[in-house]
Design an enzyme around this catalytic site. Structure first.
Site, PDB file in Angstrom:
ATOM      1  N   HIS A  50       1.567  -4.379  -9.990  1.00  0.00           N
ATOM      2  CA  HIS A  50       0.311  -4.551 -10.718  1.00  0.00           C
ATOM      3  C   HIS A  50       0.445  -3.911 -12.113  1.00  0.00           C
ATOM      4  O   HIS A  50      -0.106  -4.408 -13.098  1.00  0.00           O
ATOM      5  CB  HIS A  50      -0.811  -3.879  -9.921  1.00  0.00           C
ATOM      6  CG  HIS A  50      -2.186  -4.395 -10.202  1.00  0.00           C
ATOM      7  ND1 HIS A  50      -3.303  -3.812  -9.665  1.00  0.00           N
ATOM      8  CD2 HIS A  50      -2.639  -5.416 -10.959  1.00  0.00           C
ATOM      9  CE1 HIS A  50      -4.378  -4.466 -10.076  1.00  0.00           C
ATOM     10  NE2 HIS A  50      -4.005  -5.440 -10.864  1.00  0.00           N
ATOM     11  N   HIS A 100       1.303  -1.832  -5.830  1.00  0.00           N
ATOM     12  CA  HIS A 100       0.619  -1.217  -6.980  1.00  0.00           C
ATOM     13  C   HIS A 100       1.548  -1.224  -8.195  1.00  0.00           C
ATOM     14  O   HIS A 100       1.123  -1.471  -9.324  1.00  0.00           O
ATOM     15  CB  HIS A 100       0.285   0.256  -6.688  1.00  0.00           C
ATOM     16  CG  HIS A 100      -0.894   0.468  -5.782  1.00  0.00           C
ATOM     17  ND1 HIS A 100      -2.117  -0.100  -6.009  1.00  0.00           N
ATOM     18  CD2 HIS A 100      -1.030   1.226  -4.658  1.00  0.00           C
ATOM     19  CE1 HIS A 100      -2.971   0.299  -5.056  1.00  0.00           C
ATOM     20  NE2 HIS A 100      -2.327   1.097  -4.223  1.00  0.00           N
ATOM     21  N   HIS A 129       3.573  -1.079   0.077  1.00  0.00           N
ATOM     22  CA  HIS A 129       2.236  -0.872  -0.482  1.00  0.00           C
ATOM     23  C   HIS A 129       2.333  -0.341  -1.918  1.00  0.00           C
ATOM     24  O   HIS A 129       1.734  -0.884  -2.845  1.00  0.00           O
ATOM     25  CB  HIS A 129       1.474   0.120   0.404  1.00  0.00           C
ATOM     26  CG  HIS A 129       0.095   0.452  -0.091  1.00  0.00           C
ATOM     27  ND1 HIS A 129      -1.038  -0.123   0.440  1.00  0.00           N
ATOM     28  CD2 HIS A 129      -0.341   1.288  -1.070  1.00  0.00           C
ATOM     29  CE1 HIS A 129      -2.104   0.347  -0.192  1.00  0.00           C
ATOM     30  NE2 HIS A 129      -1.705   1.212  -1.111  1.00  0.00           N
ATOM     31  N   GLU A 130       3.106   0.723  -2.079  1.00  0.00           N
ATOM     32  CA  GLU A 130       3.173   1.340  -3.408  1.00  0.00           C
ATOM     33  C   GLU A 130       3.884   0.441  -4.410  1.00  0.00           C
ATOM     34  O   GLU A 130       3.547   0.445  -5.592  1.00  0.00           O
ATOM     35  CB  GLU A 130       3.826   2.722  -3.336  1.00  0.00           C
ATOM     36  CG  GLU A 130       3.048   3.748  -2.501  1.00  0.00           C
ATOM     37  CD  GLU A 130       1.575   3.910  -2.891  1.00  0.00           C
ATOM     38  OE1 GLU A 130       1.229   3.671  -4.067  1.00  0.00           O
ATOM     39  OE2 GLU A 130       0.760   4.257  -2.003  1.00  0.00           O
TER      40      GLU A 130
HETATM   41 ZN    ZN Z   1      -2.955   2.125  -2.491  1.00  0.00          ZN
END
Ligand code: ZN
Length: 681
Positions: free
Chosen positions: A477, A474, A470-471
């Site tokens: 991104h 990010h 998940h991280e």
């Molecule tokens: Zn998040």
């Protein structure tokens, strides 16, 4: 101290222009902030007071170029305040919160500056602006209006006071939770207290004790320790004690009690929204979101609540039955749920966390996450030992593209420590931009994994592994960002879109192709047996009624609190009880985050009235991953190229709904979400 010998204000000459952490001392922050704030004020005055005709470049362009010293100081300070804090840093944080708020507000309420932006905005169609410039102009024009620019003096004064007060309250709120988490420790004395705990947890509880310079075993309120404890401890009395402490963070009475702060924050937010012409804070906040209105967000939450609640009741019945079968004459309570769910999971899928963990080594999962990025986006992560880091646990990686060209620096900070805020997050020490030459991003992922015992590798739960993916989602991104203007860089998208790249990335962890390769036993190096892998993947929807109820109840309470028009005498506890009663919260279940420790909502503005964003983004990630499934290849090059172009590298260059459509070819379809969670009728 002069600016010349303050490392925060100097030119950073380390590789990648990384901050010179070893030279930075706590006493450097205040003078650096003071100097950077003064410099920024001078820059803003020069733009606002210019006698030249306002143009895009002398107004918006100049504004985008301003504040670089302040960014440099603040990014180091706030990253470390979250990941490696101490009492002195906390004190500076409390001092700086209102000062920075006042500074920021003064800029956004500066009428001369706004008039220039407004003048450029009025002529926007005749200026031959690029698409990105037009977006910058629209976003700033809206941000200034949303802050109160152009309103009467009295209103602006009140808005400034409110912002300043909210900034202080948010800081205090977060520090109170951290202090409650730090101060609570439960000692596990002898074999009897360790009953039921698998080896990894015995090791982790010894590691937590060692981290505090103690011997023996302890449980703390770090999520990565307390959740497995509640899952495995056969000692119901200890589970109850630990659970109640976990639940009571922020409402223990005394100096760290957050309830009065909540009441004040809710009232101030409502007042601000009214001053700006909105019905409620939620209406104000969601006006700049993909959902657009609280009604749209609420409709999604409610549509999921019903099937989730129904599923959770079935799950509870199953747990109650299991407890009876085991001869436990109890009524399943909140501190029993995870314990019996773990047993149920073992029974139903012949799967237990302790059997999985030896296959989930931290280093291998990091490799898996990097490799996934490599196969999707053609980038490579290479560890660098010559880059400054802010703590010995932190690892630095250079990120290069397919042509071997460096695109940024990535820090991984994986282990729990008492100087770190709980949870997991991504942040930037520097964001990507190309305004005056290429500036490469410096991105960090921070987690709170319980470290393995000395000489042993750190083993993760499947949830931990999911958090890591998940991280990094990010992180990508931020790392793949390819924009000119800093306003639009990386993760600076609307809140209910920002979890899309991160949650989408989690899907690759769940693919057999990835797990077969990276889920290998830490002692034998053998891949996870096929039967275990199959059972793991089959169990994905297990306990999802519980997980969804935990989450959606928190999101509903958050949204309802910010839909209040009358906040007089607001009582957080009574309100929580009332909303939970209205939605008929099942017995033996609690919110994932109760208001007194709901950091997303009260530790700053982050997810205030926007905690629903995770579910909103999940509609996108469930439907979005289907694009790869439909292409017949989870690394399909054409789908990945569109994903990179319209999502991971696009920052906020365009409206979120349009970005999604450009990637997917159609609007998001919510059915995929219910299927993913096993809640489809
Ligand atoms: Zn998040």
């Amino acid at each position: 101290m002069s600016a010349d010998n303050n490392p925060l204000l100097a030119h950073w000459s380390a590789p990648f222009g990384a901050p010179p952490f070893a030279e930075i001392r706590t006493e450097h922050y205040r003078p650096a902030f003071d100097a950077a704030l003064a410099a920024n004020q001078t820059e803003i005055a020069a733009i606002a007071d210019s006698v030249e005709e306002p143009t895009f470049d002398n107004t918006l362009g100049a504004f985008e170029r301003s504040g670089q010293a302040l960014d440099q100081v603040a990014s180091v300070f706030f990253n470390l305040a979250g990941s490696d804090t101490n009492e002195e840093i906390q004190a500076i944080e409390r001092d700086m919160a209102p000062i920075l708020s006042r500074h920021h507000t003064a800029i956004y309420l500066n009428d001369r500056l706004f008039r220039r932006i407004d003048a450029v905005h009025a002529r926007r169609d005749s200026l031959s602006l690029s698409a990105e410039q037009l977006r910058v102009l629209e976003r700033y024009h809206m941000a200034f209006r949303r802050a109160g620019a152009g309103r009467p003096e009295g209103v602006k004064h009140r808005l400034a006071d409110i912002s300043e007060r909210l900034a202080s309250l948010g800081t205090q709120f977060g520090q109170n939770v951290l202090n409650d988490e730090k101060s609570w420790v439960m000692k596990l004395d002898g074999e009897a207290d360790l009953a039921g705990l698998p080896d990894f947890l015995v090791a982790a509880s010894a590691g937590a004790a060692a981290d505090r310079g103690e011997g023996g075993h302890i449980v703390t309120l770090s999520r990565s320790l307390i959740e497995p404890f509640l899952q495995f401890s056969a000692r119901r009395d200890l589970r109850e004690t630990a659970f109640k402490a976990w639940l009571a963070r922020g409402e223990g009475g005394g100096a760290t009690d957050n309830r009065a702060i909540i009441a004040e924050v809710v009232a101030l937010r409502a007042e601000r929204a009214k001053l700006l012409g909105y019905e409620t804070f939620a209406h104000y906040r969601l006006d700049d979101s993909m959902a657009r209105t609280p009604e749209a967000a609420m409709a999604l939450l409610r549509s999921v609540w019903k099937p989730a609640r129904k599923q959770a009741l079935i799950e509870r019945e199953g747990l109650q039955k299991l407890a009876a079968e085991q001869g436990d004459n109890i009524e399943v309570s909140a501190w029993d749920w995870r314990y019996y769910a773990e047993k149920k999971r073992k029974e139903q899928y012949d799967l237990d966390e302790a059997e999985l963990k030896p296959y989930l080594q931290l280093d291998k999962i990091i490799e898996a996450a990097f490799d996934t990025a490599s196969r999707l986006f053609g980038i490579t992560f290479t560890e660098r030992k010559d880059v400054p880091v802010y703590h010995p646990d932190v690892r630095a990686f250079e990120v290069t593209d397919g042509a071997g060209r460096s695109i940024g620096l990535f820090y991984g900070d994986y282990f729990a420590r008492s100087s770190k805020r709980s949870g997991a997050w991504m942040s930037a020490f520097r964001s990507q931009k190309k305004l005056d030459g290429e500036v490469k991003p410096i991105i960090v992922n921070v987690m709170n994994f319980a470290r393995g015992a000395a000489g042993e590798p750190t083993l993760l739960s499947f949830e931990d592994a999911r958090t890591l993916f998940h991280e990094l989602g990010h992180g990508l991104h931020g790392l793949l960002s390819n924009v000119t203007y800093p306003l639009l860089s990386g993760t600076s998208v609307v809140r209910d879109f920002v979890e899309f790249p991160s949650q989408l990335y989690e899907h690759w962890l769940e693919q057999p192709q990835v797990l077969e390769r990276y889920a290998v036993h830490y002692k034998t190096g053998e891949p996870m047996p096929k039967a275990l892998l199959d059972r793991l993947l089959a169990s994905r929807t297990f306990n999802q009624g519980f997980a969804t109820v935990e989450y959606v109840s928190s999101a509903l309470v958050d949204l309802e609190m910010h839909l209040l028009e009358n906040t007089e005498g607001f009582d957080a506890g009574a309100f929580e009880t009332k909303v939970l009663k209205e939605i008929d919260m099942p017995r033996a279940m609690v919110m994932r985050h109760r208001p007194p420790h709901f950091q997303h909502v009260f530790s700053g503005e982050g997810y205030s009235s926007a905690y629903y964003s995770y579910l909103w983004s999940e509609v996108l990630d469930a439907d979005g991953f289907d694009a790869f499934v439909e292409a017949g290849d989870i690394f399909d090059a054409r789908t990945a190229a569109r994903l990179k172009e319209f999502v991971y590298s696009a920052g906020n260059k365009q409206d979120a709904a349009k970005a999604y459509r450009d990637f997917r070819g159609h609007d998001p379809r919510p059915e995929a979400l219910l299927r993913k969670r096993g809640l489809a009728a």
